[in-house]
Design an enzyme around this catalytic site. Structure first.
Site, PDB file in Angstrom:
ATOM      1  N   GLU A  83      55.643  68.863  -2.476  1.00  0.00           N
ATOM      2  CA  GLU A  83      55.500  69.244  -1.064  1.00  0.00           C
ATOM      3  C   GLU A  83      55.442  68.017  -0.166  1.00  0.00           C
ATOM      4  OE1 GLU A  83      51.994  71.579  -0.309  1.00  0.00           O
ATOM      5  OE2 GLU A  83      52.413  72.842  -2.067  1.00  0.00           O
ATOM      6  N   ASP A 107      43.213  60.424 -15.285  1.00  0.00           N
ATOM      7  CA  ASP A 107      42.309  59.997 -16.342  1.00  0.00           C
ATOM      8  C   ASP A 107      42.174  61.096 -17.408  1.00  0.00           C
ATOM      9  OD1 ASP A 107      40.206  57.965 -17.096  1.00  0.00           O
ATOM     10  OD2 ASP A 107      38.912  59.719 -16.946  1.00  0.00           O
TER      11      ASP A 107
END
Ligand code: GLC
Ligand code: MG
Length: 534
Positions: free
Chosen positions: A267, A210
């Site tokens: 990751e 956002d």
């Protein structure tokens, strides 16, 4: 012989996905309180499966006083009881994955709710304290009487609120219940890295970031330069008014944040993604958010801001493809979301608006990159004129003269009168639904030839079978021989033609494989087709 120099095409799922935006309050209500919730979404996932989308993005469902319907987050790692609990979130993610649907959640890093424990602690602490330093508190001008600078809230009125009985003010680029974080304080970055991991560990496939162009403000917090008119921080207004001085937006420091986030996403493997909501000035400035090693996608709002015009659409398509290619990213497309007037209504409303909306959607779906569709557009819903007394949007209540409730009216699923099976029983939804939606429910449109729902299903199926895995090459036929009001391009062996002009044009050669409305040997106005070349 294999040529090792040919780069392996980047086929990560989101590069050409169709992603469906669920406005959580308005999709489906499981418990009859009139507000959509997570269990409601889970129960209606078969609708998305049948529609043929690849993923859903769910707007914020975290604990929140709901002053901006969840974009005011009081706790980033939990679920508001209004929407369910963490177990309901886990169940939603698991069921979506069973159906082969990916799940994107909303992340709101620019500001928190004023009820977030950090802001409450800041209010309780002294000026200059470590608690206050997580937000943007400043001494007012004129001995504390006036705001520290001239910035306006996106929702109208000053972007500062004074702490009662003090000369201190705090910055909120949105509602006063949404204080902006100070991203120059490393504690804020640490908080959000933990939040990313929290949701990645729960199995989400991505984040919609956002106000991704916010976060950092010019350090001095200087006045915005304005000539004649009022200052504004509203990105749409800034673009429309050509206001180019934006000390509150799009600062270079923000990109370091996204480089760190990209490493965290990595990751977790190569199929987690993030998409930026960034209202920047140009396609080039937007492309900076999706450079290699930053975010994966950024919403491209240019089309959603444009009027119905083949020339404008062609320019936007070209600019977007060029800007995305310049940073080796996949483009995105979107025509409607929970912040703007639905595209049926923007294009004129009624039968014409719907015909145009379907034509624009079909054109969009033929383009390379990801397409975002907003809940209810597959039903052909128009913007609803919500009566003033029922309006809920803070933009209305802050006197901005705007309101976004009209595109947020709960979906009609079945039945002949409100609540149209939005929830169990007769309880009415949080925004009133029109009385004439009987023909627009999912049940009424399912299996009905010519319905908007069947059009969307067919278009998504055609996209999958004809375009999945195709390259990103688009050849614009512009201006096409067919006339000024016509947009045309070739992608692979499809020719896509949109007639946005006032009169019918001859249909070019090829076999019609998808059309947004009736076509003969001519392509009528407000209609698009996909033509296969033999
Ligand atoms: C984004 C959201 C909008 C919200 C605002 C503040 O623009 O899409 O709905 O009001 O951010 O968080
Ligand atoms: Mg509910």
């Amino acid at each position: 012989m294999v040529d090792v120099n040919v780069p392996i095409p980047d086929r990560r799922w989101w590069r050409d996905a169709v992603i469906y935006q669920v406005y959580v309050r308005s999709f489906a209500d499981s418990d009859g309180d009139g507000v959509g919730d997570l269990a409601g979404i889970t129960a209606r996932l078969p609708h998305l499966d049948a529609l043929g989308v690849d993923a859903l993005w769910i707007t914020p469902f975290y604990p929140s006083p709901q002053h901006d319907h969840g974009y005011d987050v009081a706790d980033y790692c939990d679920v508001d009881p209004l929407f369910g609990d963490l177990a309901a979130a886990d169940a939603l993610i698991a069921r979506a994955h069973d159906l082969g649907l990916r799940v994107i959640v909303d992340l709101v890093p620019n500001h928190s709710s004023s009820e977030h424990p950090w802001f409450q602690a800041a209010l309780a602490a002294e000026p200059g304290s470590a608690e206050r330093d997580r937000y943007l508190f400043r001494t007012g001008r004129d001995g504390g009487e006036a705001p520290p600078n001239n910035w306006e809230s996106v929702f109208g009125g000053p972007a500062w609120t004074r702490i009662e009985g003090s000369d201190q003010w705090y910055l909120h680029l949105f509602d006063s219940s949404q204080p902006d974080f100070d991203w120059r304080n490393p504690e804020v970055g640490d908080l959000f890295e933990g939040i990313l991991r929290f949701w990645l560990d729960r199995g989400v496939d991505g984040f919609r970031v956002d106000v991704a162009h916010g976060l950092f403000k010019e350090k001095s917090l200087r006045d915005q330069e304005v000539d004649h008119e009022q200052p504004t921080s509203d990105a749409i207004e800034m673009v429309q008014r050509h206001v180019t001085d934006e000390p509150m937006w799009d600062q270079p420091e923000v990109h370091d944040v996204y480089r760190r986030w990209a490493k965290i996403l990595d990751e977790y493997g190569d199929d987690r993604m993030a998409v930026a909501e960034a209202w920047t000035q140009t396609a080039e400035s937007l492309a900076r958010f999706i450079r290699p090693g930053e975010l994966d996608q950024a919403f491209n709002f240019a089309w959603l801001l444009a009027d119905w015009s083949a020339t404008a659409f062609a320019e936007i398509i070209t600019d977007t493809l060029e800007a995305a290619a310049s940073v080796d990213a996949a483009p995105t497309w979107v025509l409607s979301n929970h912040d703007v007037t639905r595209h049926t209504t923007r294009y004129g409303g009624g039968a014409v608006g719907l015909a145009r909306a379907k034509a624009a959607t079909l054109t969009m779906l033929a383009l390379p990159g990801a397409s975002y569709i907003y809940a209810g557009e597959e039903l052909g819903l128009d913007e609803v004129d919500v009566p003033p007394e029922a309006r809920q949007d803070p933009t209305w209540h802050r006197g901005g003269g705007k309101f976004r409730d009209g595109c947020r009216v709960p979906l009609p699923w079945d039945g002949t009168e409100p609540p149209y099976a939005f929830g169990p029983g007769d309880g009415q939804p949080w925004l009133p639904q029109p009385l004439d939606w009987e023909e627009l429910t999912v049940a009424a449109q399912e299996g009905r030839a010519g319905s908007t729902l069947e059009f969307y299903r067919a278009a998504l199926a055609a996209r999958r079978s004809l375009l999945a895995g195709r390259g990103g090459d688009v050849e614009m036929l512009s201006p096409p021989d067919l006339g000024e009001g016509v947009l045309a391009f070739v992608r692979g062996d499809l020719t896509v033609v949109l007639n946005a002009g006032p009169t019918s044009v001859p249909l070019p050669a090829g076999q019609v494989v998808m059309a947004s409305g009736p076509v003969s040997s001519e392509l009528p106005p407000d209609t698009a087709v996909w033509l296969a070349q033999p």
